[in-house]
Motif scaffolding. Structure first.
Motif, short mmCIF file in Angstrom:
data_model
loop_
_atom_site.label_atom_id
_atom_site.label_comp_id
_atom_site.label_asym_id
_atom_site.label_seq_id
_atom_site.Cartn_x
_atom_site.Cartn_y
_atom_site.Cartn_z
N THR A 57 0.71 -1.04 -0.11
CA THR A 57 0.21 0.38 -0.03
C THR A 57 1.06 1.48 -0.09
OG1 THR A 57 -0.48 0.18 2.45
CG2 THR A 57 -2.20 -0.84 1.09
N ILE A 58 1.29 1.72 0.98
CA ILE A 58 2.35 2.73 1.13
C ILE A 58 3.60 2.46 1.19
CG2 ILE A 58 3.16 4.76 2.60
CD1 ILE A 58 0.40 3.76 4.56
N TYR A 59 4.47 1.20 1.00
CA TYR A 59 5.91 1.19 1.37
C TYR A 59 6.01 1.21 -0.13
CZ TYR A 59 10.35 -0.59 1.26
OH TYR A 59 12.20 -0.09 1.02
N PRO A 60 5.52 1.47 -1.39
CA PRO A 60 5.87 1.21 -3.08
C PRO A 60 6.69 2.95 -3.38
CG PRO A 60 4.01 -0.43 -2.39
CD PRO A 60 4.15 0.49 -1.31
N ARG A 61 6.00 3.84 -2.25
CA ARG A 61 6.22 5.43 -2.27
C ARG A 61 7.30 5.56 -1.23
NH1 ARG A 61 0.48 5.47 -2.40
NH2 ARG A 61 0.05 5.93 -0.11
N LEU A 62 7.54 4.98 -0.49
CA LEU A 62 8.48 5.36 0.35
C LEU A 62 9.59 4.47 0.30
CD1 LEU A 62 6.73 5.65 3.40
CD2 LEU A 62 7.20 7.22 1.97
N GLY A 63 9.49 3.76 -1.38
CA GLY A 63 10.84 2.56 -0.74
C GLY A 63 12.44 3.46 -1.55
#
Length: 349
Positions: A57-63
């Motif tokens: 959910t969120i992590y792909p944008r924080l990777g």
């Protein structure tokens, strides 16, 4: 620009460590909930679930900003956590279960792992690493064994997650099945009188938390024997990893085996060293408890990081075969484990 260039390599590590740590803390807090404890869900299990949820959910944008720290958690902290795991074990544990318990543990480990390789690679045609990871989790100590085996095999994150999933599913089923089997063994139709049901549980159920949950549903004596038997089984993790590093060195298509020394799990030697130290020079209880909490935190961070780097699409692409293998191994642990416990328990009593 000079300052930014100097400090930028540090930011990804700190951000990723903070994210993994936050998920681990949340998992450890949730792991203290009575209902989850009663159903065998440890902090490690909760951590990977939380990691998978955020990872998809969120992590792909924080990777980009967290990747370094997540990789550090998944690799370095994992090895440190396995080393500290040795503070849970002593050679005195072996004396509590006797020769029969040790031999039964070894027999179940070798037979279950061998069955995983045979059925997984020869019958189901699974990737070798996937089959070996599922075998490690089923035969030794669940998710911790899967995570410890991953650096030896250099397996992919999705393979590790699939293996952990089999541990969660079938280990959870064991929590409800074994108390029922204990009731059935008193019936004449069951026809099998196990010398010690605690040894049976400890030598066949996947996770330590699941062992405790299943055995505690019977009585305290069964729980005590089951946990000690399980701890002896966990102690076999180090020699297992050393054997695996020599026999199952990774290969690349069209190339020879990589040099064995590259796959030797050096942290396994440190794990053995900690067990030896803990056996002969026990630490004060407060310090030991602190180290065990640090160990749980490190392993939970590693599991959270694994979840963060796992995509559900990869799990779907794995198909049904890993679950079939997990089911076959679970059936062997239950049925074959009863036969092994009955035969060796009486022979070595």
């Amino acid at each position: 620009m000079r300052t930014a260039t100097q400090t930028s390599p540090l930011h990804p590590a700190l951000a990723g460590l903070a994210l993994s740590g936050a998920l681990a803390w949340a998992a450890m807090s949730l792991g203290n909930i009575g209902w989850l404890q009663d159903h065998g869900f440890s902090a490690l299990t909760v951590a990977i679930v939380l990691g998978i949820v955020l990872g998809n959910t969120i992590y792909p944008r924080l990777g980009a900003s967290c990747g370094e720290g997540v990789r550090f958690s998944k690799q370095t902290l994992l090895r440190a956590g396995i080393i500290l795991y040795g503070f849970r074990l002593t050679f005195q544990d072996i004396a509590h279960v006797g020769l029969a318990g040790v031999v039964i543990d070894a027999a179940m480990l070798l037979s279950t792992f061998g069955l995983a390789w045979l059925v997984g690679t020869k019958v189901l045609k699974l990737d070798r690493d996937a089959a070996l990871l599922i075998g490690a989790g089923s035969s030794i100590c669940g998710a911790a064994a899967v995570m410890a085996t991953e650096p030896v095999l250099r397996a992919r994150s999705e393979q590790v997650t699939v293996a952990v999933s089999t541990v969660v599913i079938f280990g959870s089923l064991a929590i409800f099945l074994y108390p029922l089997l204990h009731t059935l063994q008193a019936e004449p139709a069951w026809g099998l009188r196990l010398p010690d049901f605690g040894v049976y549980i400890g030598s066949t159920v996947h996770e330590v938390a699941q062992v405790l949950a299943a055995a505690r549903s019977i009585d305290q004596h069964t729980a005590d024997v089951a946990v000690i038997t399980k701890m002896v089984r966990v102690m076999m993790l180090a020699p297992f990893l050393l054997m695996l590093s020599m026999k199952a060195a990774p290969t690349t298509s069209g190339h020879q085996h990589q040099h064995n020394k590259l796959s030797i799990p050096w942290f396994a030697f440190a794990f053995i060293g900690v067990v030896v130290f803990n056996s002969f020079f026990p630490l004060p209880a407060a310090l030991n408890q602190l180290l065990l909490q640090a160990d749980t935190l490190m392993l939970a961070m590693a599991m959270a990081a694994l979840g963060l780097s796992t995509h559900l699409s990869a799990l779907r692409s794995a198909g049904i075969k890993p679950m079939i293998l997990g089911a076959v191994l679970f059936a062997w642990l239950v049925v074959g484990g009863a036969l092994v416990n009955g035969a060796l328990g009486r022979l070595l009593a």
